[in-house]
Design a protein around this motif. Structure first.
Motif, PDB file in Angstrom:
ATOM      1  N   LYS A   1      12.715   5.964   7.038  1.00 20.03           N
ATOM      2  CA  LYS A   1      11.634   6.868   6.636  1.00 20.03           C
ATOM      3  C   LYS A   1      10.461   6.085   6.060  1.00 20.03           C
ATOM      4  N   VAL A   2       9.274   6.653   6.177  1.00 17.70           N
ATOM      5  CA  VAL A   2       8.059   5.940   5.790  1.00 17.70           C
ATOM      6  C   VAL A   2       8.061   5.526   4.326  1.00 17.70           C
ATOM      7  N   ASP A   3       8.710   6.311   3.477  1.00 19.65           N
ATOM      8  CA  ASP A   3       8.749   5.981   2.051  1.00 19.65           C
ATOM      9  C   ASP A   3      10.052   5.285   1.656  1.00 19.65           C
ATOM     10  N   GLY A   4      10.846   4.869   2.642  1.00 22.38           N
ATOM     11  CA  GLY A   4      12.102   4.194   2.352  1.00 22.38           C
ATOM     12  C   GLY A   4      11.884   2.887   1.619  1.00 22.38           C
ATOM     13  N   ILE A   5      12.752   2.600   0.664  1.00 23.12           N
ATOM     14  CA  ILE A   5      12.573   1.417  -0.179  1.00 23.12           C
ATOM     15  C   ILE A   5      12.586   0.133   0.637  1.00 23.12           C
ATOM     16  N   TRP A   6      13.383   0.095   1.733  1.00 29.79           N
ATOM     17  CA  TRP A   6      13.459  -1.105   2.566  1.00 29.79           C
ATOM     18  C   TRP A   6      12.598  -1.016   3.821  1.00 29.79           C
ATOM     19  N   ASN A   7      11.861   0.078   3.991  1.00 35.14           N
ATOM     20  CA  ASN A   7      10.833   0.115   5.030  1.00 35.14           C
ATOM     21  C   ASN A   7       9.581  -0.462   4.378  1.00 35.14           C
ATOM     22  N   LEU A   8       9.564  -1.787   4.238  1.00 34.99           N
ATOM     23  CA  LEU A   8       8.694  -2.463   3.290  1.00 34.99           C
ATOM     24  C   LEU A   8       7.212  -2.251   3.536  1.00 34.99           C
ATOM     25  N   SER A   9       6.815  -2.060   4.793  1.00 30.67           N
ATOM     26  CA  SER A   9       5.395  -1.879   5.084  1.00 30.67           C
ATOM     27  C   SER A   9       4.954  -0.428   4.969  1.00 30.67           C
ATOM     28  N   HIS A  10       5.915   0.501   4.939  1.00 33.34           N
ATOM     29  CA  HIS A  10       5.641   1.936   4.746  1.00 33.34           C
ATOM     30  C   HIS A  10       4.581   2.450   5.715  1.00 33.34           C
ATOM     31  N   GLN A  11       4.719   2.088   6.989  1.00 32.72           N
ATOM     32  CA  GLN A  11       3.762   2.519   8.001  1.00 32.72           C
ATOM     33  C   GLN A  11       4.262   3.789   8.689  1.00 32.72           C
ATOM     34  N   PRO A  12       3.430   4.819   8.763  1.00 34.42           N
ATOM     35  CA  PRO A  12       3.868   6.089   9.355  1.00 34.42           C
ATOM     36  C   PRO A  12       4.158   5.950  10.846  1.00 34.42           C
ATOM     37  N   ASP A  13       5.104   6.741  11.312  1.00 39.35           N
ATOM     38  CA  ASP A  13       5.460   6.792  12.731  1.00 39.35           C
ATOM     39  C   ASP A  13       5.679   8.252  13.086  1.00 39.35           C
ATOM     40  N   SER A  14       4.947   8.757  14.045  1.00 40.20           N
ATOM     41  CA  SER A  14       4.975  10.193  14.348  1.00 40.20           C
ATOM     42  C   SER A  14       6.342  10.642  14.853  1.00 40.20           C
TER      43      SER A  14
END
Length: 289
Positions: A203-216
């Protein structure tokens, strides 16, 4: 009392001489520990992986190319890593989710078989034939310094240069999670409930999704997942898994065993495990799930 010993070899030596009662060890130390009369218990709960979180190429332009991310997957022989690097105490990983969890795709074949020639073609097609530089954050004591040369060697065939940055001090974890290093090599744990993996890693706000880039696509599927139940929820989780595999958001490598060596003078009782980890016995056999 806890004692900090930064080096795993030093920690094992301290255990063998009775200075400490127990320590974490890696696969390469298993035989030495057991041969020294120590007790060893193990648990499988991690996936060794590269996290390629800069899908839009904002920090590292090359990572915005799907061809580059796929090429990076195609220079690793996961079977060889499991058998040679982890000395057979691991299974190759072709997806980030734990086998048996809802999101895991059963009997998944390697989506990116080891193929250096094809990987080089993809790098050329993407316009990154000359390669680029990746900086990997490092912590002492995790054992990744032993895997790093293997990873660096394989990426070098694509002209990808690996640099290491040792993180230490009270703000080390904060720096690791800041997004400054959008493609770390890290042995992350897996949850029994793969919804938690999706929350933390996808998920975009996931702690390990480090770049936090949205994906439709991920946004659409996670929105559907929020109200889904039963087999519908399983279906959506597997759809998310297929999507991030197709988009090469990760380079999964292995599901390794982790070990805790301890003095035979102490006991390590079984405890309730909310994540239902696969427990290894003294000789490495499966005991429970």
């Amino acid at each position: 009392m806890l004692k900090v010993v930064k080096n795993q070899t030093a920690a094992l030596n301290a255990l063998k001489t009775g200075q400490i009662d127990g320590t974490l060890i890696d696969q390469s130390m298993y035989k030495e520990a057991t041969a020294s009369g120590l007790k060893v218990v193990g648990m499988r709960g991690n996936t060794t992986r590269l996290l390629l979180t800069d899908h839009q190429g904002k920090k590292i332009r090359a990572l915005g190319s799907l061809d580059v991310r796929r090429a990076m997957n195609m220079v690793f022989d996961k079977e060889a890593i499991a058998q040679d690097f982890y000395q057979g105490r691991a299974d190759p990983a072709y997806q980030i989710f734990r086998p048996g969890s809802a999101a895991s795709i059963k009997d998944l074949k390697e989506p990116y078989p080891d193929n250096v020639a094809k990987a080089k073609e993809l790098m050329k097609k993407a316009g990154f034939e000359e390669g680029f530089t990746l900086t990997f954050p490092m912590f002492e004591g995790l054992g990744m310094e032993k895997l790093m040369p293997v990873v660096a060697r394989q990426l070098s065939v694509l002209n990808i240069k690996v640099e290491q940055k040792l993180l230490s001090g009270p703000k080390a974890v904060e720096e690791l999670l800041s997004g400054k290093y959008p493609a770390p090599l890290w042995p992350l744990g897996n949850y029994a409930n793969s919804l938690q993996d999706i929350n933390d890693y996808v998920k975009v706000d996931g702690i390990w999704n480090l770049s936090h880039q949205p994906d439709s696509t991920v946004a659409k599927l996670t929105e559907q997942l929020s109200s889904a139940q039963g087999q519908e929820a399983v279906k959506i989780q597997q759809e998310i898994n297929r999507y991030i595999i197709d988009q090469a958001w990760f380079v999964p490598m292995a599901y390794p065993d982790g070990y805790y060596a301890h003095s035979p003078k102490i006991s390590v009782p079984r405890s309730t495990d909310a994540n239902v980890l696969l427990v290894r016995g003294e000789q490495g056999e499966d005991e429970a799930r």
